[in-house]
Enzyme design. Structure first.
Site, mmCIF file in Angstrom:
data_model
loop_
_atom_site.group_PDB
_atom_site.id
_atom_site.type_symbol
_atom_site.label_atom_id
_atom_site.label_comp_id
_atom_site.label_asym_id
_atom_site.label_seq_id
_atom_site.Cartn_x
_atom_site.Cartn_y
_atom_site.Cartn_z
ATOM 1 N N ASN A 48 -9.328 1.470 7.725
ATOM 2 C CA ASN A 48 -9.411 1.674 9.171
ATOM 3 C C ASN A 48 -9.779 0.334 9.797
ATOM 4 O O ASN A 48 -10.914 -0.106 9.700
ATOM 5 C CB ASN A 48 -10.488 2.739 9.450
ATOM 6 C CG ASN A 48 -10.746 2.919 10.928
ATOM 7 O OD1 ASN A 48 -9.990 2.437 11.769
ATOM 8 N ND2 ASN A 48 -11.822 3.619 11.253
ATOM 9 N N LYS B 263 -9.977 -0.487 12.878
ATOM 10 C CA LYS B 263 -10.725 -0.369 14.142
ATOM 11 C C LYS B 263 -10.172 -1.365 15.175
ATOM 12 O O LYS B 263 -8.979 -1.639 15.163
ATOM 13 C CB LYS B 263 -12.225 -0.566 13.878
ATOM 14 C CG LYS B 263 -12.722 0.333 12.737
ATOM 15 C CD LYS B 263 -14.207 0.394 12.602
ATOM 16 C CE LYS B 263 -14.568 1.303 11.429
ATOM 17 N NZ LYS B 263 -15.998 1.521 11.293
ATOM 18 N N HIS C 99 -12.976 10.285 14.065
ATOM 19 C CA HIS C 99 -13.866 9.216 13.583
ATOM 20 C C HIS C 99 -15.166 9.218 14.391
ATOM 21 O O HIS C 99 -15.155 9.472 15.596
ATOM 22 C CB HIS C 99 -13.182 7.849 13.681
ATOM 23 C CG HIS C 99 -13.942 6.799 12.947
ATOM 24 N ND1 HIS C 99 -15.029 6.164 13.502
ATOM 25 C CD2 HIS C 99 -13.819 6.319 11.684
ATOM 26 C CE1 HIS C 99 -15.542 5.328 12.606
ATOM 27 N NE2 HIS C 99 -14.817 5.397 11.499
ATOM 28 N N GLU D 268 -16.898 6.958 15.616
ATOM 29 C CA GLU D 268 -16.913 6.084 16.805
ATOM 30 C C GLU D 268 -16.185 6.749 17.978
ATOM 31 O O GLU D 268 -16.550 6.551 19.133
ATOM 32 C CB GLU D 268 -16.294 4.719 16.445
ATOM 33 C CG GLU D 268 -17.251 3.911 15.584
ATOM 34 C CD GLU D 268 -16.590 3.044 14.529
ATOM 35 O OE1 GLU D 268 -15.413 2.691 14.677
ATOM 36 O OE2 GLU D 268 -17.263 2.718 13.532
ATOM 37 N N GLU E 40 -17.766 11.008 6.260
ATOM 38 C CA GLU E 40 -18.376 9.720 6.568
ATOM 39 C C GLU E 40 -19.747 9.941 7.200
ATOM 40 O O GLU E 40 -19.847 10.188 8.414
ATOM 41 C CB GLU E 40 -17.494 8.946 7.552
ATOM 42 C CG GLU E 40 -16.105 8.649 7.031
ATOM 43 C CD GLU E 40 -15.481 7.451 7.743
ATOM 44 O OE1 GLU E 40 -15.167 6.474 7.074
ATOM 45 O OE2 GLU E 40 -15.339 7.506 8.981
ATOM 46 N N GLY F 99 -20.666 1.018 8.645
ATOM 47 C CA GLY F 99 -20.891 -0.331 9.160
ATOM 48 C C GLY F 99 -22.330 -0.811 9.023
ATOM 49 O O GLY F 99 -22.700 -1.826 9.607
ATOM 50 N N SER G 86 -19.452 2.037 4.373
ATOM 51 C CA SER G 86 -19.867 0.859 3.589
ATOM 52 C C SER G 86 -19.360 0.854 2.150
ATOM 53 O O SER G 86 -20.070 0.422 1.249
ATOM 54 C CB SER G 86 -21.390 0.697 3.635
ATOM 55 O OG SER G 86 -21.816 0.490 4.976
HETATM 56 P P1 PGA Z 1 -17.325 0.747 7.047
HETATM 57 O O1 PGA Z 1 -16.519 1.751 8.011
HETATM 58 O O2 PGA Z 1 -16.596 0.737 5.725
HETATM 59 O O3 PGA Z 1 -17.270 -0.579 7.745
HETATM 60 O O4 PGA Z 1 -18.697 1.292 6.917
HETATM 61 C C1 PGA Z 1 -16.018 2.957 7.506
HETATM 62 C C2 PGA Z 1 -15.338 3.718 8.613
HETATM 63 O O5 PGA Z 1 -15.781 3.661 9.765
HETATM 64 O O6 PGA Z 1 -14.328 4.399 8.377
#
Ligand code: PGA
Length: 252
Positions: free
Chosen positions: A9, A11, A97, A99, A169, A175, A215
């Site tokens: 992803n 983003k 997601h 976010e 997730e 993140g 992560s």
């Molecule tokens: P990250 O993001 O691997 O940077 O933690 C995962 C995601 O948001 O799908």
């Protein structure tokens, strides 16, 4: 055997040039990998999807969208419809997601509509969900996840799940550099599979791929992926570098 999936992803990262370079790099680095029963997915931003689709042609890379509006078309400034995605060769969309939920107010009810719209348009869905840190601290993580799934997915028919991939997730791991332990991931994935078994039976439960996200890095991917109910990963930060993303694909 369940399909294994590594999905990146991207983003709000990578302009057009960077998108081209990253696709080219991944293409080259995975060319000789044995990827039977494994999907390699990247999700660039909307404006670069068309170019990414063209550059991923005749490779093992699938290009998917990060989001989609639920309406067919109309006065929704700044939004993108299922038909628009399909018209440039997109076959799958990420929905839900954290976010999107946190910064853009996407509720379970809106997500239920988005999932329905994607399915009606014959798009595949990578459906994301997961608890907040406070939910885990208060030991409510299982009920939070159960609610998210019930409200956004359990109106669907059994046959629709052929087109759906789940991505657990935990929000506290996205993140942050903090990963759920392989045991925590396995525990939640087994719980999720159990919910699907109760609702739709053994067939759907045993076939649906459940990805872990939050992560995932080259250093921890193999251990997380080794758990029996973890079928791959949704990768954010580590999907932006060819070497890291490739290492994670090798781990699967
Ligand atoms: P990250 O993001 O691997 O940077 O933690 C995962 C995601 O948001 O799908």
């Amino acid at each position: 055997m369940r399909t294994k999936i590594v999905a990146g992803n991207w983003k709000m990262n990578n302009n057009l040039d960077e998108t081209k370079k990253l696709i080219k790099g991944i293409r080259k680095s995975i060319k000789k990998l044995p990827l039977e029963n494994t999907r390699v997915i990247v999700a660039p931003t909307f404006v670069n999807l068309n170019s990414a689709v063209k550059r991923a042609k005749k490779s093992k890379i699938e290009v998917v969208a990060q989001n989609m509006h639920q309406a067919k078309n109309g006065a929704f400034t700044g939004e993108v419809s299922a038909d628009m995605l399909k018209s440039i060769g997109i076959k799958t969309v990420i929905l839900g997601h954290s976010e999107r939920r946190t910064y853009f107010g996407e509720t379970d009810a809106i997500l239920a509509e988005k999932v329905t719209s994607a399915i009606e348009n014959k798009l595949g869905v990578i459906f994301c969900f997961g608890e907040l840190l406070e939910d885990r601290k208060s030991d409510n993580h299982f009920s939070v996840v159960e609610n998210q799934l019930k409200k956004a997915l359990f109106h669907l028919e059994e046959k629709n799940f052929k087109k759906i991939v789940l991505a657990y997730e935990p929000v506290w791991a996205i993140g942050t550099g903090e990963t759920a332990s392989p045991e925590q991931a396995q525990e939640m994935h087994a719980f999720i599979r159990g919910l699907f078994e109760k609702q739709y039976g053994k067939g759907v439960a045993s076939r649906i791929s459940i990805l872990y996200g939050g992560s995932v890095k080259p250093a921890n991917a193999e251990e997380i992926f080794s758990k029996p109910d973890v079928d791959g990963g949704l990768i954010g930060g580590a999907a932006l570098k060819v070497e890291d993303f490739t290492a994670i694909i090798k781990a699967i």
